[in-house]
Scaffold this active site. Structure first.
Site, mmCIF file in Angstrom:
data_model
loop_
_atom_site.group_PDB
_atom_site.id
_atom_site.type_symbol
_atom_site.label_atom_id
_atom_site.label_comp_id
_atom_site.label_asym_id
_atom_site.label_seq_id
_atom_site.Cartn_x
_atom_site.Cartn_y
_atom_site.Cartn_z
ATOM 1 N N TYR A 55 79.247 48.465 -123.687
ATOM 2 C CA TYR A 55 78.679 47.472 -124.600
ATOM 3 C C TYR A 55 79.627 47.133 -125.747
ATOM 4 O O TYR A 55 79.601 46.015 -126.268
ATOM 5 C CB TYR A 55 77.301 47.914 -125.115
ATOM 6 C CG TYR A 55 76.231 47.639 -124.078
ATOM 7 C CD1 TYR A 55 75.707 46.362 -123.928
ATOM 8 C CD2 TYR A 55 75.797 48.633 -123.217
ATOM 9 C CE1 TYR A 55 74.756 46.082 -122.952
ATOM 10 C CE2 TYR A 55 74.840 48.370 -122.239
ATOM 11 C CZ TYR A 55 74.332 47.100 -122.117
ATOM 12 O OH TYR A 55 73.405 46.820 -121.141
ATOM 13 N N ARG A 58 81.656 44.432 -124.258
ATOM 14 C CA ARG A 58 80.881 43.183 -124.156
ATOM 15 C C ARG A 58 80.734 42.538 -125.546
ATOM 16 O O ARG A 58 80.779 41.333 -125.686
ATOM 17 C CB ARG A 58 79.475 43.439 -123.597
ATOM 18 C CG ARG A 58 79.396 44.050 -122.202
ATOM 19 C CD ARG A 58 79.808 43.088 -121.104
ATOM 20 N NE ARG A 58 81.222 42.778 -121.096
ATOM 21 C CZ ARG A 58 82.182 43.606 -120.666
ATOM 22 N NH1 ARG A 58 81.884 44.797 -120.206
ATOM 23 N NH2 ARG A 58 83.438 43.237 -120.698
ATOM 24 N N GLN A 88 67.383 34.728 -122.594
ATOM 25 C CA GLN A 88 67.551 36.061 -122.008
ATOM 26 C C GLN A 88 68.907 36.629 -122.412
ATOM 27 O O GLN A 88 69.232 37.761 -122.080
ATOM 28 C CB GLN A 88 67.460 35.966 -120.479
ATOM 29 C CG GLN A 88 66.099 35.496 -119.997
ATOM 30 C CD GLN A 88 66.164 35.003 -118.558
ATOM 31 O OE1 GLN A 88 66.119 35.794 -117.632
ATOM 32 N NE2 GLN A 88 66.283 33.703 -118.373
ATOM 33 N N ASP A 91 73.900 37.440 -126.377
ATOM 34 C CA ASP A 91 74.912 36.913 -127.303
ATOM 35 C C ASP A 91 74.234 36.104 -128.407
ATOM 36 O O ASP A 91 73.020 35.857 -128.370
ATOM 37 C CB ASP A 91 75.952 36.068 -126.541
ATOM 38 C CG ASP A 91 75.354 34.795 -125.930
ATOM 39 O OD1 ASP A 91 74.765 33.993 -126.679
ATOM 40 O OD2 ASP A 91 75.472 34.600 -124.699
ATOM 41 N N HIS A 106 65.795 39.790 -124.356
ATOM 42 C CA HIS A 106 66.465 41.014 -123.895
ATOM 43 C C HIS A 106 67.324 41.667 -124.977
ATOM 44 O O HIS A 106 68.223 42.442 -124.664
ATOM 45 C CB HIS A 106 67.297 40.706 -122.644
ATOM 46 C CG HIS A 106 66.454 40.307 -121.472
ATOM 47 N ND1 HIS A 106 66.924 39.577 -120.403
ATOM 48 C CD2 HIS A 106 65.129 40.523 -121.217
ATOM 49 C CE1 HIS A 106 65.941 39.381 -119.537
ATOM 50 N NE2 HIS A 106 64.844 39.938 -120.014
ATOM 51 N N THR A 173 69.621 29.898 -115.729
ATOM 52 C CA THR A 173 69.036 31.188 -115.350
ATOM 53 C C THR A 173 68.619 31.173 -113.890
ATOM 54 O O THR A 173 68.114 30.169 -113.389
ATOM 55 C CB THR A 173 67.835 31.579 -116.236
ATOM 56 O OG1 THR A 173 67.220 32.757 -115.691
ATOM 57 C CG2 THR A 173 66.800 30.480 -116.370
ATOM 58 N N SER A 174 68.834 32.329 -113.220
ATOM 59 C CA SER A 174 68.442 32.452 -111.809
ATOM 60 C C SER A 174 66.948 32.736 -111.688
ATOM 61 O O SER A 174 66.406 32.709 -110.594
ATOM 62 C CB SER A 174 69.226 33.602 -111.159
ATOM 63 O OG SER A 174 68.876 34.823 -111.807
HETATM 64 P P1 OAD Z 1 71.937 35.324 -113.708
HETATM 65 O O1 OAD Z 1 73.339 35.814 -113.603
HETATM 66 O O2 OAD Z 1 70.904 35.987 -112.866
HETATM 67 O O3 OAD Z 1 71.880 33.790 -113.358
HETATM 68 C C1 OAD Z 1 72.790 32.873 -113.936
HETATM 69 C C2 OAD Z 1 72.374 31.491 -113.488
HETATM 70 O O4 OAD Z 1 73.219 30.582 -114.146
HETATM 71 C C3 OAD Z 1 72.510 31.238 -111.979
HETATM 72 O O5 OAD Z 1 71.330 30.595 -111.515
HETATM 73 C C4 OAD Z 1 73.706 30.284 -111.889
HETATM 74 O O6 OAD Z 1 73.559 29.336 -110.835
HETATM 75 C C5 OAD Z 1 73.638 29.596 -113.232
HETATM 76 N N1 OAD Z 1 74.939 29.102 -113.734
HETATM 77 C C6 OAD Z 1 76.171 29.598 -113.522
HETATM 78 N N2 OAD Z 1 77.080 28.867 -114.190
HETATM 79 C C7 OAD Z 1 76.384 27.905 -114.847
HETATM 80 C C8 OAD Z 1 76.756 26.847 -115.717
HETATM 81 N N3 OAD Z 1 78.030 26.636 -116.073
HETATM 82 N N4 OAD Z 1 75.780 26.046 -116.203
HETATM 83 C C9 OAD Z 1 74.475 26.256 -115.854
HETATM 84 N N5 OAD Z 1 74.078 27.230 -115.040
HETATM 85 C C10 OAD Z 1 75.017 28.052 -114.540
HETATM 86 O O7 OAD Z 1 71.545 35.381 -115.261
HETATM 87 P P2 OAD Z 1 70.122 35.346 -115.936
HETATM 88 O O8 OAD Z 1 69.174 34.497 -115.170
HETATM 89 O O9 OAD Z 1 70.319 35.065 -117.364
HETATM 90 O O10 OAD Z 1 68.632 41.128 -118.134
HETATM 91 O O11 OAD Z 1 69.700 36.855 -115.777
HETATM 92 C C11 OAD Z 1 68.510 37.282 -116.311
HETATM 93 C C12 OAD Z 1 68.610 38.703 -116.719
HETATM 94 O O12 OAD Z 1 69.081 39.494 -115.633
HETATM 95 C C13 OAD Z 1 69.612 39.005 -117.797
HETATM 96 O O13 OAD Z 1 69.156 38.683 -119.101
HETATM 97 C C14 OAD Z 1 69.802 40.465 -117.648
HETATM 98 C C15 OAD Z 1 69.888 40.579 -116.145
HETATM 99 O O14 OAD Z 1 69.322 41.673 -115.616
HETATM 100 C C16 OAD Z 1 68.750 42.282 -118.756
HETATM 101 O O15 OAD Z 1 69.821 42.784 -119.035
HETATM 102 C C17 OAD Z 1 67.440 42.909 -119.102
#
Ligand code: OAD
Length: 234
Positions: A55, A58, A88, A91, A106, A173-174
């Protein structure tokens, strides 16, 4: 007339073009680490030095990153609408861009939390966390982030906000983790849902949703411009 309330649910993708890695973009690895080795209570119990080192790295990445055009677009949006961002991301790029209402589901990497009093937060400024760094009550400090398997205390406040959304924007977000993913159905009163993501998650590939298959820096400023141009105050 009351300004519509726009709720934005953001994830790692909005910070990708600022140079910060997404979680699920690198074959299950986060900056080369298996997340279960660094982001779980078990990892902390087994090897707190590794967790702190991870961390600390990061945190340095976050400090070196700059808000991008997508973060900036949400600041423009706030000049015309009531906007609440539920992120989520750990940063601070939404805040550094200038957004004023941000809920961190988070946690926040630039803060530390006591291991004996979870409500005792410490702003780290430009410091790292090392073993032996203690809270005023004598407990070891840990990153103020939610690890896998931990509760998400902010989800109750976030759900209340989502329920009041007139418009929902889901960006970068995914929607792979709960309870965050549950905030989309919680926004059931929203008259429009926009999804900005080059790869639209299956759960929001739904009739009636506006799917914008672009990166955050390209799709979000365009969407914000459209919403502002169409607003009563434009
Ligand atoms: P993910 O890594 O799961 O998903 C990232 C998403 O961003 C994907 O759907 C990509 O297609 C999309 N993506 C990538 N580049 C992009 C761009 N330039 N513009 C727009 N979209 C883009 O990340 P999160 O959904 O944030 O939790 O993950 C959720 C949580 O999972 C995180 O907060 C973390 C992790 O476990 C904890 O640490 C509790």
């Amino acid at each position: 007339m009351k300004s519509p309330h726009i709720v934005v649910l953001s994830g790692a993708g909005i910070s990708a073009e600022s140079g910060l890695d997404t979680f699920r973009g690198a074959g299950g690895l986060w900056e080369g680490y298996n997340v279960y080795d660094v982001a779980t209570p078990e990892a902390w119990d087994e090897n707190p030095e590794l967790v702190l080192r991870f961390y600390n790295m990061r945190r340095r990445d976050v400090r070196a990153a700059r808000p991008n055009a997508a973060h900036a677009a949400l600041v423009d949006l706030e000049r015309h609408f009531e906007v609440t961002i539920i992120t989520q991301n750990i940063d601070d790029l939404h805040e550094r861009a200038g957004s004023s209402k941000v809920i961190h589901l988070h946690g926040e990497i630039l803060k530390a939390r006591s291991t004996i009093r979870t409500d005792l937060l410490v702003d780290l400024g430009d410091r790292d966390i090392e073993m032996g760094d203690l809270c005023p009550r004598g407990g070891q400090l840990r990153p103020h982030v939610v690890w896998f398997g931990e509760l998400v205390p902010e989800v109750y406040r976030a759900a209340k906000v989502a329920e009041t959304a007139d418009i929902l924007i889901v960006v970068g977000t995914s929607l792979a983790v709960y309870p965050a993913a549950g905030l989309v159905p919680a926004a059931s009163k929203a008259s429009a849902v926009y999804v900005v993501n080059p790869e639209i998650p299956e759960s929001v590939n739904r009739p009636g949703y506006h799917l914008i298959r672009k990166t955050a820096c390209s799709g979000l400023p365009e969407l914000v411009r459209e919403l502002i141009d169409g607003s009563p105050s434009a």
